[in-house]
Design a protein around this motif. Structure first.
Motif, mmCIF file in Angstrom:
data_model
loop_
_atom_site.group_PDB
_atom_site.id
_atom_site.type_symbol
_atom_site.label_atom_id
_atom_site.label_comp_id
_atom_site.label_asym_id
_atom_site.label_seq_id
_atom_site.Cartn_x
_atom_site.Cartn_y
_atom_site.Cartn_z
ATOM 1 N N ASP A 28 12.883 -26.087 11.428
ATOM 2 C CA ASP A 28 12.709 -25.639 12.811
ATOM 3 C C ASP A 28 12.388 -24.130 12.899
ATOM 4 O O ASP A 28 12.770 -23.453 13.851
ATOM 5 C CB ASP A 28 13.984 -25.942 13.630
ATOM 6 N N HIS A 29 11.695 -23.621 11.890
ATOM 7 C CA HIS A 29 11.329 -22.210 11.887
ATOM 8 C C HIS A 29 10.209 -21.934 12.872
ATOM 9 O O HIS A 29 9.259 -22.723 12.995
ATOM 10 C CB HIS A 29 10.875 -21.782 10.482
ATOM 11 N N GLU A 30 10.318 -20.786 13.559
ATOM 12 C CA GLU A 30 9.273 -20.419 14.510
ATOM 13 C C GLU A 30 8.034 -19.862 13.809
ATOM 14 O O GLU A 30 6.912 -20.099 14.230
ATOM 15 C CB GLU A 30 9.796 -19.356 15.486
ATOM 16 N N ASN A 31 8.248 -19.087 12.761
ATOM 17 C CA ASN A 31 7.142 -18.359 12.129
ATOM 18 C C ASN A 31 6.617 -19.096 10.908
ATOM 19 O O ASN A 31 7.395 -19.576 10.077
ATOM 20 C CB ASN A 31 7.620 -16.971 11.665
ATOM 21 N N MET A 32 5.316 -19.141 10.807
ATOM 22 C CA MET A 32 4.689 -19.702 9.609
ATOM 23 C C MET A 32 3.516 -18.821 9.198
ATOM 24 O O MET A 32 2.880 -18.185 10.050
ATOM 25 C CB MET A 32 4.248 -21.151 9.845
ATOM 26 N N PHE A 33 3.237 -18.816 7.898
ATOM 27 C CA PHE A 33 2.289 -17.857 7.321
ATOM 28 C C PHE A 33 1.431 -18.544 6.269
ATOM 29 O O PHE A 33 1.899 -19.424 5.555
ATOM 30 C CB PHE A 33 3.054 -16.713 6.625
ATOM 31 N N TRP A 34 0.203 -18.063 6.163
ATOM 32 C CA TRP A 34 -0.661 -18.441 5.055
ATOM 33 C C TRP A 34 -1.083 -17.183 4.309
ATOM 34 O O TRP A 34 -1.581 -16.224 4.904
ATOM 35 C CB TRP A 34 -1.913 -19.175 5.531
ATOM 36 N N TYR A 35 -0.866 -17.215 2.983
ATOM 37 C CA TYR A 35 -1.280 -16.147 2.087
ATOM 38 C C TYR A 35 -2.219 -16.725 1.034
ATOM 39 O O TYR A 35 -2.157 -17.894 0.693
ATOM 40 C CB TYR A 35 -0.082 -15.559 1.338
ATOM 41 N N GLN A 85 -13.468 -18.182 -2.422
ATOM 42 C CA GLN A 85 -12.216 -18.655 -1.853
ATOM 43 C C GLN A 85 -11.380 -19.434 -2.866
ATOM 44 O O GLN A 85 -10.321 -19.973 -2.534
ATOM 45 C CB GLN A 85 -12.482 -19.497 -0.601
ATOM 46 N N THR A 86 -11.859 -19.462 -4.097
ATOM 47 C CA THR A 86 -11.044 -20.014 -5.177
ATOM 48 C C THR A 86 -9.829 -19.116 -5.343
ATOM 49 O O THR A 86 -9.964 -17.907 -5.568
ATOM 50 C CB THR A 86 -11.855 -20.058 -6.484
ATOM 51 N N SER A 87 -8.646 -19.699 -5.213
ATOM 52 C CA SER A 87 -7.435 -18.889 -5.197
ATOM 53 C C SER A 87 -6.209 -19.784 -5.164
ATOM 54 O O SER A 87 -6.306 -21.001 -5.026
ATOM 55 C CB SER A 87 -7.433 -17.986 -3.948
ATOM 56 N N MET A 88 -5.028 -19.136 -5.280
ATOM 57 C CA MET A 88 -3.761 -19.804 -5.005
ATOM 58 C C MET A 88 -3.416 -19.531 -3.545
ATOM 59 O O MET A 88 -3.388 -18.371 -3.130
ATOM 60 C CB MET A 88 -2.668 -19.257 -5.915
ATOM 61 N N TYR A 89 -3.144 -20.602 -2.789
ATOM 62 C CA TYR A 89 -2.787 -20.468 -1.385
ATOM 63 C C TYR A 89 -1.317 -20.814 -1.202
ATOM 64 O O TYR A 89 -0.834 -21.854 -1.653
ATOM 65 C CB TYR A 89 -3.660 -21.380 -0.520
ATOM 66 N N LEU A 90 -0.629 -19.888 -0.549
ATOM 67 C CA LEU A 90 0.811 -20.042 -0.359
ATOM 68 C C LEU A 90 1.142 -20.070 1.124
ATOM 69 O O LEU A 90 0.713 -19.207 1.886
ATOM 70 C CB LEU A 90 1.562 -18.884 -1.014
ATOM 71 N N CYS A 91 1.938 -21.050 1.505
ATOM 72 C CA CYS A 91 2.447 -21.154 2.865
ATOM 73 C C CYS A 91 3.897 -20.688 2.849
ATOM 74 O O CYS A 91 4.617 -20.878 1.854
ATOM 75 C CB CYS A 91 2.356 -22.606 3.331
ATOM 76 N N THR A 104 10.710 -18.467 3.218
ATOM 77 C CA THR A 104 10.748 -19.499 2.198
ATOM 78 C C THR A 104 9.313 -19.936 1.953
ATOM 79 O O THR A 104 8.577 -20.225 2.901
ATOM 80 C CB THR A 104 11.601 -20.694 2.656
ATOM 81 N N PHE A 105 8.932 -19.979 0.692
ATOM 82 C CA PHE A 105 7.567 -20.340 0.325
ATOM 83 C C PHE A 105 7.466 -21.799 -0.086
ATOM 84 O O PHE A 105 8.415 -22.383 -0.632
ATOM 85 C CB PHE A 105 7.096 -19.490 -0.857
ATOM 86 N N GLY A 106 6.294 -22.363 0.175
ATOM 87 C CA GLY A 106 5.950 -23.638 -0.427
ATOM 88 C C GLY A 106 5.574 -23.436 -1.887
ATOM 89 O O GLY A 106 5.532 -22.304 -2.380
ATOM 90 N N SER A 107 5.283 -24.522 -2.567
ATOM 91 C CA SER A 107 5.006 -24.443 -4.007
ATOM 92 C C SER A 107 3.574 -24.018 -4.310
ATOM 93 O O SER A 107 3.240 -23.772 -5.464
ATOM 94 C CB SER A 107 5.298 -25.784 -4.680
ATOM 95 N N GLY A 108 2.749 -23.898 -3.287
ATOM 96 C CA GLY A 108 1.406 -23.373 -3.478
ATOM 97 C C GLY A 108 0.360 -24.447 -3.711
ATOM 98 O O GLY A 108 0.657 -25.538 -4.212
ATOM 99 N N THR A 109 -0.869 -24.128 -3.330
ATOM 100 C CA THR A 109 -2.023 -24.991 -3.618
ATOM 101 C C THR A 109 -3.040 -24.161 -4.363
ATOM 102 O O THR A 109 -3.486 -23.129 -3.869
ATOM 103 C CB THR A 109 -2.661 -25.516 -2.314
ATOM 104 N N GLY B 41 2.169 -18.805 -12.186
ATOM 105 C CA GLY B 41 1.707 -20.090 -11.672
ATOM 106 C C GLY B 41 2.620 -20.732 -10.641
ATOM 107 O O GLY B 41 2.333 -21.829 -10.153
ATOM 108 N N LYS B 42 3.716 -20.046 -10.322
ATOM 109 C CA LYS B 42 4.670 -20.601 -9.346
ATOM 110 C C LYS B 42 4.694 -19.751 -8.083
ATOM 111 O O LYS B 42 4.122 -18.663 -8.041
ATOM 112 C CB LYS B 42 6.082 -20.634 -9.952
ATOM 113 N N SER B 43 5.383 -20.245 -7.061
ATOM 114 C CA SER B 43 5.480 -19.483 -5.823
ATOM 115 C C SER B 43 6.680 -18.542 -5.884
ATOM 116 O O SER B 43 7.606 -18.745 -6.679
ATOM 117 C CB SER B 43 5.585 -20.430 -4.628
#
Lengths: 114, 111
Positions: A28-35, A85-91, A104-109, B41-43
């Motif tokens: 239920d977090h209000e803020n979300m981010f994409w890096y 745009q090839t990269s690691m994307y973190l939410c 708190t970060f996701g595991s990345g794409t 390689g990790k977050s």
């Protein structure tokens, strides 16, 4: 524990494709981010959202858009994927006024555009 | 001047030594300070935060904050090879809802 889930761990897309990266959080977090994170460049903020349907540009929004129709979900859209745009994307997500808890970060794409 | 400055390293220390990671920041309005650890390689994962001047200890980790000098550090005692990672410093300002990340210091703990 807060969980931030990114839909894909690895993605390979072709140049010119429209790409959707999904992120869901369950606290239920209000803020979300994409890096995005690239070697030698650190974490760079693309977009963030502090409420449903609200979005703010980060430092490098060009070539990206976002959607937040529900509080728990924040999508990053690459309108026409390019090789740079090839990269690691973190939410990441956080709560308003959560100066004591950070993100708190996701595991990345890891996205590869060919 | 960057908002958050960290030495990129690598900082190489022998196993069992104290590793000292430093960070300076430019925004005097920063209220809380976070240290994240990121394995290759990790977050990033949160390991410590501090919001008052002085020291804060958590196991082998000690965070130190000096707001007057705009300086925050992370000490890792009895360093282990498993501590080898990149450590990111991130100040928080309530008004912006955002963390500002440094580019990180790579730590290498030699067995």
């Amino acid at each position: 524990d807060v969980k931030v889930t990114q839909s894909s761990r690895y993605l390979v897309k072709r140049t010119g494709e429209k790409v959707f990266l999904e992120c869901v959080q369950d606290m239920d977090h209000e803020n979300m981010f994409w890096y995005r994170q690239d070697p030698g460049l650190g974490l760079r903020l693309i977009y963030f959202s502090y409420d449903v349907k609200m979005k703010e540009k980060g430092d490098i929004p060009e070539g990206y858009s976002v959607s937040r129709e529900k509080k728990e979900r924040f999508s990053l859209i690459l309108e026409s994927a390019s090789t740079n745009q090839t990269s690691m994307y973190l939410c990441a997500s956080s709560s308003h006024g959560q100066g004591n808890y950070g993100y708190t970060f996701g595991s990345g794409t890891r996205l590869t555009v060919v | 001047q960057k908002e958050v400055e960290q030495n990129s390293g690598p900082l190489s220390v022998p196993e069992g030594a104290i590793a000292s990671l430093n960070c300076t920041y430019s925004d005097r309005g920063s209220q809380s300070f976070f240290w994240y650890r990121q394995y290759s390689g990790k977050s990033p994962e949160l390991i410590m935060f501090i919001y008052s001047n002085g020291d804060k200890e958590d196991g082998r980790f000690t965070a130190q904050l000096n707001k007057a000098s705009q300086y925050v550090s992370l000490l890792i005692r009895d360093s282990q090879p498993s501590d080898s990672a990149t450590y990111l410093c991130a100040p928080w300002t309530d008004s912006s809802y955002k963390l500002i990340f440094g580019s990180g210091t790579r730590l290498l703990v030699r067995p």
